[in-house]
Design an enzyme around this catalytic site. Structure first.
Site, PDB file in Angstrom:
ATOM      1  CE  LYS A  94      20.839 -40.417  18.104  1.00  0.00           C
ATOM      2  NZ  LYS A  94      21.132 -39.036  18.393  1.00  0.00           N
TER       3      LYS A  94
ATOM      4  CE  LYS B 250      20.678 -34.973  21.055  1.00  0.00           C
ATOM      5  NZ  LYS B 250      21.124 -35.973  20.343  1.00  0.00           N
TER       6      LYS B 250
ATOM      7  CE  LYS C 242      29.283 -32.238  14.848  1.00  0.00           C
ATOM      8  NZ  LYS C 242      28.887 -33.399  14.405  1.00  0.00           N
TER       9      LYS C 242
ATOM     10  N   GLY D  80      17.471 -34.037  16.657  1.00  0.00           N
ATOM     11  CA  GLY D  80      17.169 -33.044  15.529  1.00  0.00           C
ATOM     12  C   GLY D  80      15.552 -32.884  15.443  1.00  0.00           C
ATOM     13  CG  ASN D  81      12.895 -36.506  15.291  1.00  0.00           C
ATOM     14  OD1 ASN D  81      13.730 -36.210  16.237  1.00  0.00           O
ATOM     15  ND2 ASN D  81      12.251 -37.444  15.024  1.00  0.00           N
TER      16      ASN D  81
HETATM   17  P1  ADP Z   1      19.533 -37.188  16.480  1.00  0.00           P
HETATM   18  O1  ADP Z   1      19.103 -35.801  15.687  1.00  0.00           O
HETATM   19  O2  ADP Z   1      18.332 -37.525  17.032  1.00  0.00           O
HETATM   20  O3  ADP Z   1      20.996 -37.252  16.917  1.00  0.00           O
HETATM   21  P2  ADP Z   1      20.780 -38.820  14.335  1.00  0.00           P
HETATM   22  O4  ADP Z   1      20.147 -38.735  12.962  1.00  0.00           O
HETATM   23  O5  ADP Z   1      22.135 -38.309  14.552  1.00  0.00           O
HETATM   24  O6  ADP Z   1      19.595 -38.034  15.231  1.00  0.00           O
HETATM   25  O7  ADP Z   1      20.781 -40.254  14.780  1.00  0.00           O
HETATM   26  C1  ADP Z   1      19.560 -41.049  14.467  1.00  0.00           C
HETATM   27  C2  ADP Z   1      19.638 -41.999  13.216  1.00  0.00           C
HETATM   28  O8  ADP Z   1      20.497 -43.026  13.450  1.00  0.00           O
HETATM   29  C3  ADP Z   1      18.396 -42.716  12.827  1.00  0.00           C
HETATM   30  O9  ADP Z   1      17.435 -41.982  12.376  1.00  0.00           O
HETATM   31  C4  ADP Z   1      19.057 -43.938  12.032  1.00  0.00           C
HETATM   32  O10 ADP Z   1      18.759 -43.606  10.750  1.00  0.00           O
HETATM   33  C5  ADP Z   1      20.692 -43.868  12.283  1.00  0.00           C
HETATM   34  N1  ADP Z   1      21.067 -45.197  12.658  1.00  0.00           N
HETATM   35  C6  ADP Z   1      22.386 -45.470  12.379  1.00  0.00           C
HETATM   36  N2  ADP Z   1      22.607 -46.810  12.784  1.00  0.00           N
HETATM   37  C7  ADP Z   1      21.617 -47.135  13.288  1.00  0.00           C
HETATM   38  C8  ADP Z   1      21.287 -48.397  13.924  1.00  0.00           C
HETATM   39  N3  ADP Z   1      22.004 -49.345  14.209  1.00  0.00           N
HETATM   40  N4  ADP Z   1      20.050 -48.473  14.675  1.00  0.00           N
HETATM   41  C9  ADP Z   1      19.149 -47.517  14.427  1.00  0.00           C
HETATM   42  N5  ADP Z   1      19.247 -46.303  14.000  1.00  0.00           N
HETATM   43  C10 ADP Z   1      20.558 -46.218  13.448  1.00  0.00           C
HETATM   44 MG    MG Z   2      22.889 -36.747  16.181  1.00  0.00          MG
END
Ligand code: ADP
Ligand code: MG
Length: 310
Positions: free
Chosen positions: A272, A210, A127, A11-12
């Site tokens: 992820k 995604k 969702k 997202g960022n």
């Molecule tokens: P994206 O838009 O890239 O999919 P998300 O917000 O869905 O981003 O996922 C990334 C976020 O997951 C990070 O910013 C962090 O705050 C969070 N997160 C949750 N658990 C963990 C973990 N175990 N290690 C690192 N980040 C984590």
């Molecule tokens: Mg995400």
């Protein structure tokens, strides 16, 4: 070494809103073209959370006041978001490539991703999507076949399923563009979810993660590396708690154990790590890197990020 890389943008990398996205894609384009300049073959994928929400809300709002405006199926909302985000990305990438004297063609493929109509996710859509409705409005929508859920005391919202990707319909087109040395943007927002009915592909009321779709794509095009770019430089265990530990390397078996132990938040880091494991476990030598956009180049060189491998 030159690699074939599936690069999944979080997202960022796109920001929130039209103005923010226009600025964000310029920064994103620089990081991507750095990799192209090094000779890597790159296939780009991206999320669409804020964008698909915006499209869905706009049509919902119009449908409330204008009888002729349809409620858009989720599959169509995803298709619109792919076009809009793909346009911004390919525009910014083209400009950055030209600035560096590279003539690599870049284009977006509107991509359909097959899901299984018997996927258990369809039985319990979870969702929430789009705007809030009153119970009365929700009753009418439910009568029209929409699934609705009360969302934490804030009102009623549409809910959709998040099924697993089974096949990428346009994968041969992706491969052909890759072979021709072109920069491809595909499976945006996880792809347009479709269900196979003989020769017909029917749009499904769902959104595909995604990260999952990117792992499936990476397997299918025989990529060397899946890179998931997000808001954190590394994956942690005990994230945000005492004993927090940032990981450089993570084996598939350790990752599976940490998933079981609940170290990764649902809806953010969990998909992820699951996607990372799926790709890394699919063949020896395949690696997934999770890091931030600005560190992608260093990550490929093994200097930072979390690498998941067998
Ligand atoms: P994206 O838009 O890239 O999919 P998300 O917000 O869905 O981003 O996922 C990334 C976020 O997951 C990070 O910013 C962090 O705050 C969070 N997160 C949750 N658990 C963990 C973990 N175990 N290690 C690192 N980040 C984590
Ligand atoms: Mg995400």
């Amino acid at each position: 070494m030159k690699k074939t890389i599936v690069l999944a943008l979080g997202g960022n990398a796109l920001g929130d809103g039209l103005a923010e996205q226009m600025v964000a894609v310029k920064i994103t384009a620089r990081a991507i073209v750095d990799l192209v300049e090094q000779g890597h073959k790159v296939v780009l994928t991206h999320g669409n959370g804020p964008q698909v929400g915006m499209i869905n809300r706009a049509f919902e709002a119009a449908a409330k006041t204008e009888a002729h405006t349809p409620m858009l199926p989720m599959s169509v909302c995803v298709a619109l978001s792919q076009g809009y985000i793909g346009y911004d990305l390919q525009n910014a990438l083209r400009e950055e490539l030209h600035l560096r004297g590279l003539a690599t063609p870049v284009a977006t493929i509107i991509t359909q991703v097959e899901v299984d109509k018997n996927d258990p996710a369809f039985l319990s859509p979870t969702k929430p999507i789009g705007s809030f409705f009153t119970h009365e409005e929700a009753r009418v929508m439910m009568a029209n076949g929409h699934q609705m859920m009360e969302d934490a005391g804030r009102g009623w919202r549409r809910v959709v399923a998040s099924p697993k990707p089974v096949d990428i319909i346009e994968k041969e087109t992706v491969k052909a563009m890759l072979t021709a040395g072109q920069l491809v943007i595909t499976v945006g927002g996880g792809g347009i979810p479709v269900i196979r009915e003989g020769n017909h592909l029917r749009g499904a009321n769902a959104v595909i993660d995604k990260d999952w779709a990117s792992a499936k794509l990476a397997e299918m095009i025989n990529a060397d590396m899946l890179i998931i770019l997000t808001a954190v430089e590394k994956v942690a265990i005990n994230y945000g708690k005492p004993g927090e530990q940032w990981l450089d390397n993570l084996s598939v078996s350790d990752a599976e154990r940490f998933i079981q132990q609940g170290h990764f938040a649902k809806g953010s880091m969990l998909p992820k790590v699951e996607a990372a494991v799926e790709f890394a476990a699919s063949r020896p030598g395949r690696k997934t890197l999770i890091t931030v956009l600005e560190k992608a180049k260093e990550g490929i060189e093994g200097k930072t990020g979390t690498v998941i491998s067998q």
